[in-house]
Design a protein around this motif. Structure first.
Motif, PDB file in Angstrom:
ATOM      1  N   HIS A  74     -13.207 -10.036 -20.925  1.00  0.00           N
ATOM      2  CA  HIS A  74     -11.998  -9.621 -21.646  1.00  0.00           C
ATOM      3  C   HIS A  74     -10.823  -9.458 -20.681  1.00  0.00           C
ATOM      4  N   GLN A  75     -11.061  -8.818 -19.560  1.00  0.00           N
ATOM      5  CA  GLN A  75     -10.000  -8.618 -18.565  1.00  0.00           C
ATOM      6  C   GLN A  75      -9.525  -9.951 -17.993  1.00  0.00           C
ATOM      7  N   LEU A  76     -10.429 -10.903 -17.833  1.00  0.00           N
ATOM      8  CA  LEU A  76     -10.037 -12.217 -17.326  1.00  0.00           C
ATOM      9  C   LEU A  76      -9.067 -12.902 -18.288  1.00  0.00           C
ATOM     10  N   ILE A  77      -9.313 -12.783 -19.592  1.00  0.00           N
ATOM     11  CA  ILE A  77      -8.415 -13.377 -20.578  1.00  0.00           C
ATOM     12  C   ILE A  77      -7.044 -12.707 -20.491  1.00  0.00           C
ATOM     13  N   VAL A  78      -7.035 -11.390 -20.360  1.00  0.00           N
ATOM     14  CA  VAL A  78      -5.760 -10.671 -20.214  1.00  0.00           C
ATOM     15  C   VAL A  78      -5.026 -11.151 -18.966  1.00  0.00           C
ATOM     16  N   MET A  79      -5.753 -11.368 -17.890  1.00  0.00           N
ATOM     17  CA  MET A  79      -5.139 -11.858 -16.654  1.00  0.00           C
ATOM     18  C   MET A  79      -4.557 -13.257 -16.845  1.00  0.00           C
ATOM     19  N   LEU A  80      -5.242 -14.093 -17.615  1.00  0.00           N
ATOM     20  CA  LEU A  80      -4.710 -15.427 -17.896  1.00  0.00           C
ATOM     21  C   LEU A  80      -3.408 -15.334 -18.681  1.00  0.00           C
ATOM     22  N   PHE A  81      -3.383 -14.481 -19.704  1.00  0.00           N
ATOM     23  CA  PHE A  81      -2.142 -14.285 -20.456  1.00  0.00           C
ATOM     24  C   PHE A  81      -1.029 -13.801 -19.547  1.00  0.00           C
ATOM     25  N   ASP A  82      -1.344 -12.814 -18.701  1.00  0.00           N
ATOM     26  CA  ASP A  82      -0.328 -12.274 -17.782  1.00  0.00           C
ATOM     27  C   ASP A  82       0.206 -13.355 -16.857  1.00  0.00           C
ATOM     28  N   GLY A  83      -0.688 -14.196 -16.342  1.00  0.00           N
ATOM     29  CA  GLY A  83      -0.271 -15.269 -15.444  1.00  0.00           C
ATOM     30  C   GLY A  83       0.598 -16.298 -16.146  1.00  0.00           C
ATOM     31  N   ALA A  84       0.216 -16.676 -17.361  1.00  0.00           N
ATOM     32  CA  ALA A  84       1.005 -17.656 -18.112  1.00  0.00           C
ATOM     33  C   ALA A  84       2.385 -17.083 -18.428  1.00  0.00           C
ATOM     34  N   LEU A  85       2.418 -15.843 -18.889  1.00  0.00           N
ATOM     35  CA  LEU A  85       3.705 -15.225 -19.237  1.00  0.00           C
ATOM     36  C   LEU A  85       4.595 -15.067 -18.011  1.00  0.00           C
ATOM     37  N   ALA A  86       4.011 -14.671 -16.889  1.00  0.00           N
ATOM     38  CA  ALA A  86       4.800 -14.535 -15.656  1.00  0.00           C
ATOM     39  C   ALA A  86       5.362 -15.887 -15.223  1.00  0.00           C
ATOM     40  N   SER A  87       4.566 -16.944 -15.351  1.00  0.00           N
ATOM     41  CA  SER A  87       5.044 -18.275 -14.973  1.00  0.00           C
ATOM     42  C   SER A  87       6.179 -18.742 -15.878  1.00  0.00           C
ATOM     43  N   ILE A  88       6.069 -18.455 -17.168  1.00  0.00           N
ATOM     44  CA  ILE A  88       7.131 -18.859 -18.096  1.00  0.00           C
ATOM     45  C   ILE A  88       8.411 -18.082 -17.803  1.00  0.00           C
ATOM     46  N   SER A 114       7.099 -15.379 -26.757  1.00  0.00           N
ATOM     47  CA  SER A 114       6.851 -14.566 -27.947  1.00  0.00           C
ATOM     48  C   SER A 114       5.441 -14.812 -28.505  1.00  0.00           C
ATOM     49  N   LEU A 115       5.062 -16.074 -28.630  1.00  0.00           N
ATOM     50  CA  LEU A 115       3.747 -16.407 -29.185  1.00  0.00           C
ATOM     51  C   LEU A 115       2.612 -15.907 -28.297  1.00  0.00           C
ATOM     52  N   LEU A 116       2.697 -16.215 -27.000  1.00  0.00           N
ATOM     53  CA  LEU A 116       1.640 -15.770 -26.088  1.00  0.00           C
ATOM     54  C   LEU A 116       1.634 -14.253 -25.952  1.00  0.00           C
ATOM     55  N   GLY A 117       2.821 -13.651 -25.978  1.00  0.00           N
ATOM     56  CA  GLY A 117       2.920 -12.195 -25.870  1.00  0.00           C
ATOM     57  C   GLY A 117       2.252 -11.488 -27.034  1.00  0.00           C
ATOM     58  N   ASP A 118       2.398 -12.043 -28.234  1.00  0.00           N
ATOM     59  CA  ASP A 118       1.756 -11.448 -29.413  1.00  0.00           C
ATOM     60  C   ASP A 118       0.232 -11.491 -29.283  1.00  0.00           C
ATOM     61  N   ILE A 119      -0.289 -12.627 -28.854  1.00  0.00           N
ATOM     62  CA  ILE A 119      -1.744 -12.753 -28.716  1.00  0.00           C
ATOM     63  C   ILE A 119      -2.238 -11.849 -27.578  1.00  0.00           C
ATOM     64  N   ALA A 120      -1.488 -11.812 -26.490  1.00  0.00           N
ATOM     65  CA  ALA A 120      -1.870 -10.955 -25.359  1.00  0.00           C
ATOM     66  C   ALA A 120      -1.910  -9.489 -25.781  1.00  0.00           C
ATOM     67  N   ASN A 141     -14.885  -2.375 -24.506  1.00  0.00           N
ATOM     68  CA  ASN A 141     -15.415  -1.635 -23.368  1.00  0.00           C
ATOM     69  C   ASN A 141     -16.048  -0.308 -23.796  1.00  0.00           C
ATOM     70  N   GLY A 142     -16.100  -0.062 -25.100  1.00  0.00           N
ATOM     71  CA  GLY A 142     -16.763   1.147 -25.596  1.00  0.00           C
ATOM     72  C   GLY A 142     -15.980   2.422 -25.369  1.00  0.00           C
ATOM     73  N   GLN A 143     -14.675   2.332 -25.303  1.00  0.00           N
ATOM     74  CA  GLN A 143     -13.869   3.537 -25.051  1.00  0.00           C
ATOM     75  C   GLN A 143     -13.319   4.088 -26.335  1.00  0.00           C
ATOM     76  N   GLU A 193      -5.140  -4.612 -27.111  1.00  0.00           N
ATOM     77  CA  GLU A 193      -5.524  -3.572 -28.079  1.00  0.00           C
ATOM     78  C   GLU A 193      -7.024  -3.552 -28.338  1.00  0.00           C
ATOM     79  N   ILE A 194      -7.676  -4.710 -28.322  1.00  0.00           N
ATOM     80  CA  ILE A 194      -9.121  -4.703 -28.587  1.00  0.00           C
ATOM     81  C   ILE A 194      -9.933  -4.362 -27.335  1.00  0.00           C
ATOM     82  N   GLY A 195      -9.291  -4.309 -26.197  1.00  0.00           N
ATOM     83  CA  GLY A 195      -9.987  -4.007 -24.941  1.00  0.00           C
ATOM     84  C   GLY A 195     -10.797  -2.726 -24.980  1.00  0.00           C
TER      85      GLY A 195
END
Length: 132
Positions: free
Chosen positions: A25-39, A113-119, A130-132, A124-126
């Motif tokens: 899950h964290q890896l996917i979040v990192m991918l979103f962060d990287g894509a958004l930062a690059s854009i 906007s699109l990637l930010g919404d999915i990210a 992770n059982g928190q 939120e589901i993290g």
């Protein structure tokens, strides 16, 4: 110059350590962060009139979307949701290519906007995953 090289090496080790210890899950979040930062970086270079750096940043974002986010979709378990996400990621890639070709910041904004919404949804589901 040496200090800069040292800082870059430290940052790279930090990123690599973060990846090594991250959950799927964290890896996917990192991918979103990287894509958004690059854009966002591409938008700055577009505004600043630096086409080479703009192109590199957009290429990085496309690579993350194609080879990270899209490649990570599980069509067997994800079913229709995975199919829709694939279509959305494909649309984002086309937006990025058009933004680069036509020097169009509005297409970059739409991709953000699109990637930010999915990210945001992934973040939120993290805690649930992770059982928190």
């Amino acid at each position: 110059m040496n200090a800069m090289r040292g800082a870059n090496a430290y940052a790279k080790v930090g990123v690599e350590s973060g990846v090594m210890s991250a959950s799927p899950h964290q890896l996917i979040v990192m991918l979103f962060d990287g894509a958004l930062a690059s854009i966002r970086t591409a938008a700055l270079h577009m505004e600043g009139g630096n086409p080479a750096e703009k192109g590199r940043a957009i290429s990085r974002a496309i690579d993350i979307v194609n080879n990270g986010l899209m490649a990570g979709l599980d069509h067997e378990r994800g079913g229709e949701l995975a199919e829709r996400l694939e279509q959305l990621y494909d649309y984002v890639v086309r937006l990025l290519m058009q933004a680069n070709l036509y020097n169009d910041p509005q297409r970059l904004d739409e991709a953000i906007s699109l990637l930010g919404d999915i990210a945001s949804a992934w973040r939120e589901i993290g805690p649930q995953i992770n059982g928190q």
